[in-house]
Design an enzyme around this catalytic site. Sequence first.
Site, mmCIF file in Angstrom:
data_model
loop_
_atom_site.group_PDB
_atom_site.id
_atom_site.type_symbol
_atom_site.label_atom_id
_atom_site.label_comp_id
_atom_site.label_asym_id
_atom_site.label_seq_id
_atom_site.Cartn_x
_atom_site.Cartn_y
_atom_site.Cartn_z
ATOM 1 N N ASN A 1 0.621 5.634 0.513
ATOM 2 C CA ASN A 1 -0.205 6.721 1.021
ATOM 3 C C ASN A 1 0.502 8.055 0.817
ATOM 4 O O ASN A 1 1.737 8.104 0.767
ATOM 5 C CB ASN A 1 -0.471 6.545 2.528
ATOM 6 N N HIS B 1 5.426 5.865 14.465
ATOM 7 C CA HIS B 1 5.960 6.866 13.546
ATOM 8 C C HIS B 1 5.188 8.169 13.698
ATOM 9 O O HIS B 1 3.977 8.171 13.900
ATOM 10 C CB HIS B 1 5.838 6.357 12.102
ATOM 11 N N TYR C 1 4.293 7.553 1.614
ATOM 12 C CA TYR C 1 4.550 6.361 2.433
ATOM 13 C C TYR C 1 4.398 5.112 1.577
ATOM 14 O O TYR C 1 3.390 4.956 0.898
ATOM 15 C CB TYR C 1 3.473 6.209 3.505
ATOM 16 N N HIS D 1 1.963 6.991 15.449
ATOM 17 C CA HIS D 1 1.058 5.928 15.011
ATOM 18 C C HIS D 1 1.813 4.633 14.698
ATOM 19 O O HIS D 1 2.953 4.660 14.252
ATOM 20 C CB HIS D 1 0.322 6.360 13.737
ATOM 21 N N LYS E 1 7.311 0.858 7.288
ATOM 22 C CA LYS E 1 7.055 2.062 6.503
ATOM 23 C C LYS E 1 8.353 2.550 5.871
ATOM 24 O O LYS E 1 9.399 2.560 6.524
ATOM 25 C CB LYS E 1 6.496 3.178 7.388
ATOM 26 N N ASP F 1 -4.946 12.732 17.689
ATOM 27 C CA ASP F 1 -3.556 12.634 18.137
ATOM 28 C C ASP F 1 -3.352 13.329 19.479
ATOM 29 O O ASP F 1 -2.599 12.846 20.326
ATOM 30 C CB ASP F 1 -2.605 13.202 17.088
ATOM 31 N N GLN G 1 0.848 -1.184 0.000
ATOM 32 C CA GLN G 1 0.000 0.000 0.000
ATOM 33 C C GLN G 1 0.886 1.237 0.000
ATOM 34 O O GLN G 1 1.955 1.242 0.604
ATOM 35 C CB GLN G 1 -0.872 -0.015 1.257
#
Length: 180
Positions: free
Chosen positions: A48, A119, A132, A62, A72, A168, A46
């Site tokens: 992002n 991260h 990402y 996160h 990542k 957050d 994936q």
Amino acid sequence: MKFVPTAVSGAFVVEVDARSDERGLFARTFDAKSFADHGLVPVYLQCNVSQNHKRGTLRGMHYQADPRPEIKLVRATRGRVFDVALDLRRDSPTYLNWASVELDAARHNAFYIPAGCAHGFLTLEDDCELFYQMSEVYVPELARGVRWDDPAFAIAWPFTPSVISERDAALENYSQEPAP
């Protein structure tokens, strides 16, 4: 490409070997064989993009929990950010340590963040964008986070954020007790 170890076991700054001439610049930013040769994941499921309008925007900290933790590979495609990896792997020699790098679109560098690390980043200027590459797909019920300013980590952010999401800002301090 050059893989520079950090204070977090398994986290690397990835520097590119850019070549410039009268046409401009060329640099290889990813090579599966080079990543595999360094023991790093060479396949991503994936991708992002994170756009951030204002200097002082903080996103983090996160991570995605077991059984689908994410590796990542993060790079700035516009602007500069202070990027942080925080080791939450209880069996790691660098457990609870953090490492940071200034990701800069002009330098084309990246940060490889191993599974089990949280991260986050703080934008150093207006109009930043991050790209990402993720080793896992996002699983909402496995999404986790810890406070960016938790004293247990003492992350040395360059300045206090001015923009942070309610989610957050509401993250709790880290507990060393096993999660339920």
